[in-house]
Design a protein around this motif. Structure first.
Motif, short mmCIF file in Angstrom:
data_model
loop_
_atom_site.label_atom_id
_atom_site.label_comp_id
_atom_site.label_asym_id
_atom_site.label_seq_id
_atom_site.Cartn_x
_atom_site.Cartn_y
_atom_site.Cartn_z
N GLN A 21 36.37 44.78 42.95
CA GLN A 21 35.68 45.84 44.13
C GLN A 21 36.04 45.23 45.29
OE1 GLN A 21 31.67 47.21 44.01
NE2 GLN A 21 32.73 49.20 44.35
N PHE A 22 36.55 46.02 46.35
CA PHE A 22 36.68 45.76 47.68
C PHE A 22 35.68 46.16 48.70
CE2 PHE A 22 41.04 44.03 46.73
CZ PHE A 22 41.40 44.98 45.76
N SER A 23 35.45 45.82 49.91
CA SER A 23 34.61 46.00 50.57
C SER A 23 34.41 47.31 50.74
CB SER A 23 34.74 45.41 52.09
OG SER A 23 35.88 45.59 52.49
N ASN A 24 35.45 48.41 50.70
CA ASN A 24 35.36 49.62 50.98
C ASN A 24 35.24 50.54 49.65
OD1 ASN A 24 37.79 49.49 49.53
ND2 ASN A 24 39.28 50.64 50.98
N SER A 25 34.67 49.81 48.71
CA SER A 25 34.10 50.01 47.37
C SER A 25 35.48 50.68 46.48
CB SER A 25 33.33 51.46 47.38
OG SER A 25 31.99 51.25 47.86
N ARG A 26 36.68 50.51 46.83
CA ARG A 26 37.75 50.69 46.09
C ARG A 26 37.96 49.67 44.86
NH1 ARG A 26 43.16 49.66 45.47
NH2 ARG A 26 43.09 48.25 46.88
N SER A 27 38.21 50.07 43.58
CA SER A 27 38.13 49.21 42.81
C SER A 27 39.70 49.11 42.16
CB SER A 27 37.21 49.56 41.81
OG SER A 27 37.16 48.52 40.65
N GLU A 28 39.90 47.84 41.61
CA GLU A 28 41.22 47.93 40.76
C GLU A 28 40.51 47.00 39.27
OE1 GLU A 28 44.63 46.99 43.96
OE2 GLU A 28 43.88 45.44 42.96
N MET A 29 41.50 47.49 38.29
CA MET A 29 41.45 46.82 37.10
C MET A 29 42.50 46.31 36.57
SD MET A 29 40.27 48.70 33.33
CE MET A 29 42.03 48.86 32.47
N ASN A 30 42.57 45.14 36.12
CA ASN A 30 43.83 44.35 35.58
C ASN A 30 43.73 44.18 34.06
OD1 ASN A 30 45.19 41.46 35.24
ND2 ASN A 30 46.35 42.73 37.02
N VAL A 31 44.84 44.33 33.24
CA VAL A 31 44.96 44.01 32.14
C VAL A 31 46.08 43.05 31.78
CG1 VAL A 31 44.83 44.81 29.62
CG2 VAL A 31 44.15 46.30 31.34
N SER A 32 45.90 41.85 31.42
CA SER A 32 46.88 40.94 31.13
C SER A 32 47.45 40.85 29.84
CB SER A 32 46.60 39.45 31.65
OG SER A 32 45.49 39.07 30.84
N THR A 33 48.46 40.25 29.48
CA THR A 33 49.22 40.32 28.04
C THR A 33 48.96 41.43 27.33
OG1 THR A 33 48.38 37.88 28.67
CG2 THR A 33 49.46 38.61 26.21
N LEU A 34 49.63 42.28 27.81
CA LEU A 34 49.39 43.76 27.22
C LEU A 34 49.62 43.80 25.66
CD1 LEU A 34 50.46 46.12 30.17
CD2 LEU A 34 48.47 46.05 28.98
N GLU A 35 48.78 44.56 24.86
CA GLU A 35 49.18 44.91 23.46
C GLU A 35 49.06 46.17 23.13
OE1 GLU A 35 45.52 43.00 21.60
OE2 GLU A 35 45.98 41.07 22.22
N LEU A 36 50.02 46.64 22.00
CA LEU A 36 50.04 47.88 21.63
C LEU A 36 48.73 48.84 21.52
CD1 LEU A 36 52.75 47.56 18.66
CD2 LEU A 36 53.06 48.17 21.06
N GLY A 37 47.72 47.98 21.17
CA GLY A 37 46.34 48.76 21.09
C GLY A 37 45.62 49.07 22.52
N ASP A 38 46.28 48.41 23.61
CA ASP A 38 45.79 48.81 24.80
C ASP A 38 46.10 50.25 25.39
OD1 ASP A 38 46.46 45.35 25.78
OD2 ASP A 38 44.47 46.40 24.91
#
Lengths: 113, 112
Positions: A68-85
């Motif tokens: 989360q950044f100082s302006n409250s914006r957020s990012e989500m990261n998913v690595s090594t993606l799987e079919l179940g994602d």
């Protein structure tokens, strides 16, 4: 008052790739929570950020991370993606106090080929 | 981690009928929220109940929180096609830091 904005709305990736999703909360909200929604499991809590700190985490593998950044914006990261994602990823914002209602964005639909 | 059981999972009724959706757990909730979600959109908050025994009304929708704060119900009177959607209950265990625990939802279809 603008609502919660999530980008992109749709994303197609292949197995092994990584992806970053973005969430802009309602102005003034300091808490951002991320959820995964699938037909089989419903909505499941991934993690919550409050004032740039991860305050709590659900039962997902370490491939799922966020910030989360100082302006409250957020990012989500998913690595090594799987079919179940493959799922709808939703973020919700709130003031972050007990019993405060959460306001959801319309989600990012992630499809893994 | 508390589990929320929602019932029924699917419900298809005619316009004008009444219906009730249930949300149950063995745990005590700090608060409980009901959401409605339409295809391609995020859940939209309908109501938050906090006090045991609390009843809230939203037009034709009546929400009740059990006295022991372990269960809740949503009653719709004279259902209309516009009520069609996925209804979700979500519990807050308190402290503001555990995230919401969601039931799997009730898929409601109101046929004209």
């Amino acid at each position: 008052k603008a609502g919660v904005t999530q980008t992109p709305r749709y994303l197609i990736k292949t197995r092994g790739q990584q992806v970053t999703l973005s969430c802009s909360p309602i102005s003034g909200h300091r808490s951002v929570s991320w959820y995964q929604q699938t037909p089989g499991q419903g909505l499941q809590f991934l993690f919550e950020y409050f004032s740039e700190t991860q305050r709590n985490k659900g039962n997902f593998p370490g491939r799922f991370s966020g910030r989360q950044f100082s302006n409250s914006r957020s990012e989500m990261n998913v690595s090594t993606l799987e079919l179940g994602d493959s799922a709808l990823y939703l973020c919700a914002s709130s003031y972050g106090q007990e019993n405060q209602p959460q306001h959801f964005g319309d989600g990012t639909r992630l499809s893994i080929l | 981690t508390q589990l929320l059981e929602q019932s029924p999972q699917f419900l298809s009724i005619q316009e004008g009928e009444n219906l009730t959706v249930y949300c149950n757990s063995s745990s005590v909730f700090s608060s409980l929220q009901w959401y409605r979600q339409e295809p391609g959109e995020g859940p939209v908050l309908l109501v938050t109940v906090v006090t045991g025994g609390e009843v809230k009304k939203l037009k034709r929708l009546t929400f009740q929180f059990g006295d022991a704060r372990k269960d809740s119900s949503l009653h719709i009177t004279a259902a209309q096609p516009g009520d069609t959607g996925l209804y979700l209950c979500a519990a807050d265990s308190g402290g503001g830091a555990d995230g919401l625990t969601f039931g799997k939802g009730t898929h409601l279809i109101i046929q004209p």
